[in-house]
Write an enzyme that holds these catalytic residues in place. Sequence first.
Site, mmCIF file in Angstrom:
data_model
loop_
_atom_site.group_PDB
_atom_site.id
_atom_site.type_symbol
_atom_site.label_atom_id
_atom_site.label_comp_id
_atom_site.label_asym_id
_atom_site.label_seq_id
_atom_site.Cartn_x
_atom_site.Cartn_y
_atom_site.Cartn_z
ATOM 1 N N GLY A 1 2.489 13.838 5.170
ATOM 2 C CA GLY A 1 2.815 13.175 3.908
ATOM 3 C C GLY A 1 1.841 13.532 2.816
ATOM 4 O O GLY A 1 2.091 13.273 1.636
ATOM 5 N N HIS B 1 26.808 -3.126 -19.172
ATOM 6 C CA HIS B 1 26.164 -4.147 -19.999
ATOM 7 C C HIS B 1 25.971 -5.416 -19.178
ATOM 8 O O HIS B 1 26.868 -5.828 -18.451
ATOM 9 C CB HIS B 1 27.042 -4.473 -21.220
ATOM 10 C CG HIS B 1 26.499 -5.584 -22.056
ATOM 11 N ND1 HIS B 1 25.444 -5.407 -22.929
ATOM 12 C CD2 HIS B 1 26.849 -6.896 -22.138
ATOM 13 C CE1 HIS B 1 25.187 -6.561 -23.520
ATOM 14 N NE2 HIS B 1 26.022 -7.479 -23.065
ATOM 15 N N CYS C 1 -0.154 12.386 -1.563
ATOM 16 C CA CYS C 1 0.798 11.534 -2.279
ATOM 17 C C CYS C 1 1.202 10.302 -1.479
ATOM 18 O O CYS C 1 1.092 9.180 -1.944
ATOM 19 C CB CYS C 1 2.040 12.344 -2.654
ATOM 20 S SG CYS C 1 3.293 11.380 -3.513
#
Length: 468
Positions: free
Chosen positions: A44, A447, A47
């Site tokens: 990994g 919305h 990061c």
Amino acid sequence: MVVGDFAIELDTVVIGAGPGGYVAAIRAAQMGQKVAIVEKEYIGGVCLNVGCIPSKALIAAGHHYHDAKDSEVFGVSTKEATLDFTKTQEWKENQVVNKLTSGVKMLLKKNKVEILEGEAFFVDDHSLRVMHPDSAQTYSFNHAIVATGSRPIEIPGFKFGGRVIDSTGGLALKEVPKKLAIIGGGVIGAELGGAYANLGAEVTIIEGTPQILPTYEKDMVKVVESDFKKKGIKIITSAMAKEAVDNGDSVTIKYAVDGKEDSVTADYVMVTVGRRPNTNDMGLEQAGVEIGERGLIPVDNQGRTNIKNIFAIGDIVAGAALAHKASYEAKIAAEAISGKKVAVDYKAMPAVAFTDPELANVGMTIKEAKDAGLNAKAYKFPFAGNGRALSLNKTEGFIRLVTTVDDDVLIGAQIAGVGASDMVSELALAIESGMNAEDIALTIHPHPSLGEIVMDASELALGMPIHA
């Protein structure tokens, strides 16, 4: 150490298992290659283990604690909010970091990528040795992808150790310091400074340039500076860090501004002035690979070095040191090795600062567009005009779209506001696809949502705004 071992043959070997390396290994395996990945520290990479991911976990914890202390604007009040930082760190490691890294290891195994734990040293352009504490094994390869990432820069007068820490040390503190000084107000320094301020620390940021977050435009940075001021973060710019003096139970940081020396005392000083590529001490010269300025490896548009079968990606090549850039380059390199006609294209490469509020860039700024000779214009729409932002009580900031004058094609965008890290993906896709402002305006946005700000900004660019 084993001497005279027989070489094991591989199609492709990847060195480094960070966001560049593990992605390259998986994609190469998917393309039918026999792949091994070499990692000397942790799957990994920086990061996932001590960088992007754990820092975002601390940022999230800081938000929860800060909101718990003061949410009266919503009619929510608490008698007393307390922080058990030991539990915070345990959650960060066990529920976030370990889950992600174990998931990456599972993905590598699922794709039949052999994981080699150890340190890789090139013997020549077609072989390398993987070194273990008490043994070594030679591997021959047809192709290699170097993805060894970067490490923090140590500056004179601030030798790491004790109360002088790098970002890795800053993420691993056992307690929230009462006072924290940070040398370097770039993305890492600003993010962690904001996180620790939210967690209750008194933070001072000392930055060498005229503003913090120097890769972002001034009006974007002002939104973050306003938030920092509310949280009591002290910002000292145009400052030269001189020396850290360990007092035993504290550290004094000496610095100068315009030749005038001053100092600040804190529990810890975290140095985040940049990162250095990991290209030394791995035998690249033995393979004939050219190493350029500042330790970066020159590559072509497929990630190929001057040695045609050796590729380099991520922080060790030119460009922004971003995890998603490394992952993108990883796929290009792996597919190029398999014979696909691919090439990198950075025109829609987003960059994000997870500050309060978040900042995000993609494509060109208006200045960059004009410097490139483009006839461009910029339009800004405020978060204060958005219903969702109002309901979140997060109205600080804006979206700015940069379009061509002749046909309104989107060539850049900047966001300063809540949710910028998520919203920038739509704009990256629009730039990558060659969309214009009308294409975005005609896209129906739900919305109420923050995404409507993108639509409103595009209508503004067309000269037909509804909400401005």
